[in-house]
Motif scaffolding. Sequence first.
Motif, PDB file in Angstrom:
ATOM      1  N   THR A  97       1.674  -8.165  -0.873  1.00 14.84           N
ATOM      2  CA  THR A  97       1.102  -6.855  -1.181  1.00 14.84           C
ATOM      3  C   THR A  97       2.092  -6.078  -2.039  1.00 14.84           C
ATOM      4  O   THR A  97       3.206  -5.761  -1.593  1.00 14.84           O
ATOM      5  N   ALA A  98       1.677  -5.766  -3.266  1.00 14.15           N
ATOM      6  CA  ALA A  98       2.577  -5.094  -4.212  1.00 14.15           C
ATOM      7  C   ALA A  98       2.121  -3.693  -4.576  1.00 14.15           C
ATOM      8  O   ALA A  98       2.934  -2.873  -5.010  1.00 14.15           O
ATOM      9  N   LEU A  99       0.837  -3.408  -4.402  1.00 15.85           N
ATOM     10  CA  LEU A  99       0.282  -2.166  -4.944  1.00 15.85           C
ATOM     11  C   LEU A  99      -0.825  -1.634  -4.055  1.00 15.85           C
ATOM     12  O   LEU A  99      -1.579  -2.403  -3.455  1.00 15.85           O
ATOM     13  N   GLU A 134      -4.765   0.694   9.799  1.00 11.89           N
ATOM     14  CA  GLU A 134      -5.345  -0.540   9.256  1.00 11.89           C
ATOM     15  C   GLU A 134      -4.585  -0.973   8.010  1.00 11.89           C
ATOM     16  O   GLU A 134      -4.392  -2.170   7.768  1.00 11.89           O
ATOM     17  N   PHE A 135      -4.179   0.011   7.209  1.00 14.57           N
ATOM     18  CA  PHE A 135      -3.391  -0.302   6.007  1.00 14.57           C
ATOM     19  C   PHE A 135      -2.116  -1.046   6.386  1.00 14.57           C
ATOM     20  O   PHE A 135      -1.757  -2.054   5.770  1.00 14.57           O
ATOM     21  N   LYS A 136      -1.411  -0.564   7.420  1.00 11.96           N
ATOM     22  CA  LYS A 136      -0.192  -1.230   7.884  1.00 11.96           C
ATOM     23  C   LYS A 136      -0.465  -2.683   8.272  1.00 11.96           C
ATOM     24  O   LYS A 136       0.317  -3.585   7.968  1.00 11.96           O
ATOM     25  N   GLN A 137      -1.606  -2.884   8.946  1.00 14.73           N
ATOM     26  CA  GLN A 137      -1.950  -4.228   9.412  1.00 14.73           C
ATOM     27  C   GLN A 137      -2.274  -5.171   8.260  1.00 14.73           C
ATOM     28  O   GLN A 137      -2.106  -6.394   8.374  1.00 14.73           O
ATOM     29  N   ILE A 180     -10.012  -2.138   1.950  1.00 14.70           N
ATOM     30  CA  ILE A 180      -9.915  -1.481   3.244  1.00 14.70           C
ATOM     31  C   ILE A 180     -11.005  -0.413   3.282  1.00 14.70           C
ATOM     32  O   ILE A 180     -11.273   0.229   2.267  1.00 14.70           O
ATOM     33  N   LYS A 181     -11.650  -0.257   4.406  1.00 11.74           N
ATOM     34  CA  LYS A 181     -12.812   0.617   4.506  1.00 11.74           C
ATOM     35  C   LYS A 181     -12.446   2.071   4.214  1.00 11.74           C
ATOM     36  O   LYS A 181     -11.533   2.627   4.830  1.00 11.74           O
ATOM     37  N   ASN A 182     -13.151   2.658   3.261  1.00 14.45           N
ATOM     38  CA  ASN A 182     -12.977   4.079   2.980  1.00 14.45           C
ATOM     39  C   ASN A 182     -13.635   4.933   4.050  1.00 14.45           C
ATOM     40  O   ASN A 182     -14.751   4.653   4.489  1.00 14.45           O
ATOM     41  N   GLU A 183     -12.939   5.970   4.467  1.00 11.82           N
ATOM     42  CA  GLU A 183     -13.527   6.972   5.346  1.00 11.82           C
ATOM     43  C   GLU A 183     -14.393   7.910   4.507  1.00 11.82           C
ATOM     44  O   GLU A 183     -14.351   7.891   3.279  1.00 11.82           O
ATOM     45  N   LYS A 184     -15.178   8.758   5.165  1.00  8.52           N
ATOM     46  CA  LYS A 184     -16.080   9.663   4.454  1.00  8.52           C
ATOM     47  C   LYS A 184     -15.340  10.659   3.573  1.00  8.52           C
ATOM     48  O   LYS A 184     -15.898  11.179   2.614  1.00  8.52           O
ATOM     49  N   ASN A 185     -14.079  10.933   3.903  1.00  9.81           N
ATOM     50  CA  ASN A 185     -13.316  11.899   3.113  1.00  9.81           C
ATOM     51  C   ASN A 185     -12.520  11.242   1.985  1.00  9.81           C
ATOM     52  O   ASN A 185     -11.684  11.879   1.345  1.00  9.81           O
ATOM     53  N   GLU A 241      -1.386  15.749   2.866  1.00  9.69           N
ATOM     54  CA  GLU A 241      -0.687  15.270   4.056  1.00  9.69           C
ATOM     55  C   GLU A 241      -0.888  13.769   4.239  1.00  9.69           C
ATOM     56  O   GLU A 241       0.030  13.041   4.634  1.00  9.69           O
ATOM     57  N   TRP A 242      -2.096  13.299   3.945  1.00 12.87           N
ATOM     58  CA  TRP A 242      -2.404  11.873   4.064  1.00 12.87           C
ATOM     59  C   TRP A 242      -1.617  11.085   3.019  1.00 12.87           C
ATOM     60  O   TRP A 242      -1.071  10.014   3.315  1.00 12.87           O
ATOM     61  N   ILE A 243      -1.541  11.604   1.804  1.00 17.78           N
ATOM     62  CA  ILE A 243      -0.766  10.949   0.749  1.00 17.78           C
ATOM     63  C   ILE A 243       0.699  10.843   1.154  1.00 17.78           C
ATOM     64  O   ILE A 243       1.356   9.818   0.938  1.00 17.78           O
ATOM     65  N   GLU A 244       1.208  11.899   1.757  1.00 22.63           N
ATOM     66  CA  GLU A 244       2.606  11.909   2.213  1.00 22.63           C
ATOM     67  C   GLU A 244       2.847  10.792   3.224  1.00 22.63           C
ATOM     68  O   GLU A 244       3.846  10.055   3.139  1.00 22.63           O
ATOM     69  N   GLU A 245       1.947  10.636   4.178  1.00 21.21           N
ATOM     70  CA  GLU A 245       2.095   9.582   5.191  1.00 21.21           C
ATOM     71  C   GLU A 245       1.971   8.196   4.573  1.00 21.21           C
ATOM     72  O   GLU A 245       2.709   7.269   4.928  1.00 21.21           O
ATOM     73  N   LEU A 246       1.035   8.044   3.651  1.00 27.82           N
ATOM     74  CA  LEU A 246       0.869   6.764   2.962  1.00 27.82           C
ATOM     75  C   LEU A 246       2.147   6.395   2.211  1.00 27.82           C
ATOM     76  O   LEU A 246       2.576   5.232   2.221  1.00 27.82           O
ATOM     77  N   SER A 247       2.759   7.379   1.564  1.00 30.62           N
ATOM     78  CA  SER A 247       3.959   7.111   0.771  1.00 30.62           C
ATOM     79  C   SER A 247       5.113   6.617   1.640  1.00 30.62           C
ATOM     80  O   SER A 247       5.906   5.766   1.214  1.00 30.62           O
ATOM     81  N   LYS A 248       5.211   7.127   2.857  1.00 29.43           N
ATOM     82  CA  LYS A 248       6.265   6.681   3.767  1.00 29.43           C
ATOM     83  C   LYS A 248       6.104   5.199   4.104  1.00 29.43           C
ATOM     84  O   LYS A 248       7.069   4.433   4.119  1.00 29.43           O
ATOM     85  N   ILE A 249       4.857   4.818   4.361  1.00 29.95           N
ATOM     86  CA  ILE A 249       4.575   3.414   4.678  1.00 29.95           C
ATOM     87  C   ILE A 249       4.892   2.533   3.477  1.00 29.95           C
ATOM     88  O   ILE A 249       5.488   1.451   3.608  1.00 29.95           O
ATOM     89  N   CYS A 250       4.514   2.987   2.291  1.00 30.11           N
ATOM     90  CA  CYS A 250       4.733   2.204   1.073  1.00 30.11           C
ATOM     91  C   CYS A 250       6.222   2.041   0.776  1.00 30.11           C
ATOM     92  O   CYS A 250       6.674   0.961   0.359  1.00 30.11           O
ATOM     93  N   LYS A 251       6.986   3.094   0.975  1.00 27.82           N
ATOM     94  CA  LYS A 251       8.432   3.005   0.743  1.00 27.82           C
ATOM     95  C   LYS A 251       9.069   1.995   1.690  1.00 27.82           C
ATOM     96  O   LYS A 251       9.935   1.215   1.297  1.00 27.82           O
TER      97      LYS A 251
END
Length: 391
Positions: A152-154, A137-140, A125-130, A172-182
């Motif tokens: 998708t396992a990991l 896109e990750f969800k998709q 998945i395309k990395n942003e500059k940060n 904050e971004w990690i927190e949002e990612l973790s919600k999607i992963c859970k």
Amino acid sequence: MSANNVSTFDVFTEKNKNEFYVVDLRSDTISRPTLKMRQAMAQAIVGDDVYGEDPTVNELEKISAEIFQKEAALFVPSGTMANLLSVMVHCSRRGTEAIVGDLSHAFLYEQGGASHIAGVHIRTIKNEKNGTFSLEEFKQKIRSYDQHEPITALVIVENTHNMCGGKVIPLEWIEELSKICKENQIIMHMDGARIFNAIEALKVTPDKIAKHFSSLCFCLSKGLSAPVGSILVGSESFIKEARRLRKALGGGMRQVGILAAAGLVALKEIVPQLSEHHRRTYKLAKAIDNLKSSNIQVDLATVQTNILLIHITNKRILASDLAKRLVEVSNKEKTAGVCDDNGRGIIVKVSSRDWEFARAVIYHDISDTDIDLSIKKFNYVIQEFDELFPR
């Protein structure tokens, strides 16, 4: 550049290296063990680590797990092996995939080990500059039980992000990612090769960064100056399986406490000094920014840790042109005083490939004097480029 001939330029070689003052900023992998590390290595109490009987390794693993508030840890030869072990354990079911950033180390620089050794499909998945990526896109990209697709396992997050210039991944971004992963039963692994730089930049405790990740690895032999090794942390069951698979990958080491001893010193001696590495990186960046070059620039606002990206904004100039010129010393620049106190010409080594930027990395061996001399060299060379390529 046209003025690139032996009569005008002295070219650095191993034979004439004593004639130059060399500052090597290609990578923090070039860092060397400190005197305290060497002494600790010489005096290390050792045993057979495959049997779990090396007390120095056991101490390093115990301390590392405690730092990140995980149950257990494993000492491995490299970060590449640590990432591969994480993929192998977390994606043990055949037909699974891991999602990684397209600029991640796990995708670019580990020979596709997840695919050709672990048999795990890698999806990018395309990395942003940060250093992050789009969560939408990750969800998709998440795939579950369609019979035509891998599962998708990991997901692997790199922090700090190397190819994005040492960027620190926002909590904050990690927190949002973790919600999607859970919600989707996806495991999170952090490639934290330079995680202590992120911790220093954020001014948080290590567990704040690690809490959402089932596993995390960090490198001892980059900015922490140890000669060899990385640490993988996670649950007891995860580390138990990773230890078993380490043997299959040829990573079962014997009296390896000699190396682990340097890692213990790194955690005590080098980690507290990382703020100085960041300060020196910013000092170099600020000096380049002050030139206001139309050809070679830095984005000062994004300099966060010990990695500096020097952007080439003129398509007639390649990053390799800049890198090549920085390791040459002309008679003209010597006359202009671009030298050290002993009159030696200054050589600055930076990384460049087919990138639109050159990369400079600051680490323990780089002193304030090294930075001052690097600034002197960069100032001269960038002004030289600006004269050759006016815009």
